[in-house]
Design a protein around this motif. Structure first.
Motif, PDB file in Angstrom:
ATOM      1  N   GLY A  23      29.419 147.662 100.567  1.00 27.39           N
ATOM      2  CA  GLY A  23      29.680 148.901  99.842  1.00 27.39           C
ATOM      3  C   GLY A  23      29.568 150.115 100.740  1.00 27.39           C
ATOM      4  O   GLY A  23      30.369 151.054 100.647  1.00 27.39           O
ATOM      5  N   THR A  62      29.964 147.130  94.270  1.00 24.74           N
ATOM      6  CA  THR A  62      28.756 146.555  94.855  1.00 24.74           C
ATOM      7  C   THR A  62      27.999 145.762  93.804  1.00 24.74           C
ATOM      8  O   THR A  62      27.874 146.185  92.664  1.00 24.74           O
ATOM      9  CB  THR A  62      27.856 147.668  95.429  1.00 24.74           C
ATOM     10  OG1 THR A  62      28.603 148.365  96.424  1.00 24.74           O
ATOM     11  CG2 THR A  62      26.608 147.100  96.061  1.00 24.74           C
ATOM     12  N   LEU A  70      22.654 151.119  98.059  1.00 18.16           N
ATOM     13  CA  LEU A  70      23.866 151.938  98.032  1.00 18.16           C
ATOM     14  C   LEU A  70      23.583 153.355  97.538  1.00 18.16           C
ATOM     15  O   LEU A  70      24.143 154.319  98.048  1.00 18.16           O
ATOM     16  CB  LEU A  70      24.917 151.284  97.133  1.00 18.16           C
ATOM     17  CG  LEU A  70      26.250 152.002  97.066  1.00 18.16           C
ATOM     18  CD1 LEU A  70      27.002 151.813  98.365  1.00 18.16           C
ATOM     19  CD2 LEU A  70      27.050 151.507  95.906  1.00 18.16           C
TER      20      LEU A  70
END
Length: 182
Positions: A23, A62, A70
Motif C-alpha cells: 500500500g 490494503t 498505512l
C-alpha cells in the motif's frame, strides 16, 4: 495437490489486497507520478491529485491487518515522493542542492492542503475497516509492557523515611556475616 516452490497460490477471490508495504508503494508511486507531472507541466494540482489518488487506492486495497502501518505513513510518503521528483527534475541545473532545496520548499508549500486532505482521507477510509481496533490492541499491548517494565525495573533502594516492616529487619539479622564465612 502439491504446489511447487515459487509457484503462485491459487486466487480464491477477485479482490486485490495489498500488504502494508504494498500500500505504501502504491501511494508512493502515484504521488511520485503526480509530482513529476506537476513539475513538468507547472500544474501543482497534479501533485496533489496524484497523492490523494494514491492515498485512496492504498487505503481501499490494503488488507485490514496492515491498516495501522498505512495510516501513519502518508506524510513521509508525500515528503519522499516530492523530494525525489524535485531532485529528478533539478538534475540539469547548475547548482543541484540549491535548486532542489528551493524546489522542495516551493512544492511543499503549494501542495500542503493536499497533504492534509490525503492524510485525512486515509484515516477516514481505514477507520471503519479495522484501524481503530488495531489502535486499541496496540494501546493494550503497550500498557501491558509498561506495567511489566515498571515491576521489573522497580528501584530496590528506598529513599523515603517510611518505617520498614519487621520481617525485613529480621531477615537482615538472620543473614550471616560475610567475614565469618570461610
Amino acid at each position: 495437490m502439491r504446489r511447487q516452490r515459487g509457484a503462485a497460490a491459487p486466487r480464491t477471490g477477485g479482490a486485490v489486497t495489498l500488504t502494508g508495504r504494498g500500500g505504501i508503494v502504491v501511494m508512493f508511486a502515484l504521488t511520485l507520478l503526480g509530482a513529476l507531472l506537476a513539475r513538468w507541466t507547472d500544474l501543482p494540482l497534479l501533485a496533489g491529485a496524484g497523492f490523494v489518488a494514491g492515498c485512496a487506492a492504498a487505503a481501499l486495497l490494503t488488507r485490514p491487518v496492515d491498516l495501522l502501518t498505512l495510516a501513519v505513513s502518508p506524510p513521509l510518503v508525500f515528503l519522499l515522493a516530492t523530494l525525489v521528483a524535485v531532485v529528478l527534475t533539478s538534475l540539469g541545473d547548475k547548482n543541484l542542492l540549491t535548486g532542489s532545496l528551493v524546489g522542495l520548499l516551493t512544492a511543499l508549500s503549494t501542495t500542503a492542503p493536499w497533504l492534509f486532505a490525503g492524510t485525512v482521507l486515509v484515516l477516514v477510509v481505514t477507520a471503519p475497516r479495522g484501524m481503530l481496533a488495531q489502535v486499541r490492541e496496540l494501546r493494550e499491548k503497550l500498557a501491558g509492557m509498561r506495567l511489566f517494565m515498571e515491576e521489573e525495573n522497580e528501584d530496590p533502594v528506598r529513599w523515603d523515611d517510611t518505617p520498614r516492616r519487621a520481617t525485613s529487619r529480621r531477615r537482615r539479622r538472620e543473614r550471616p556475616n560475610h567475614a565469618d564465612v570461610d
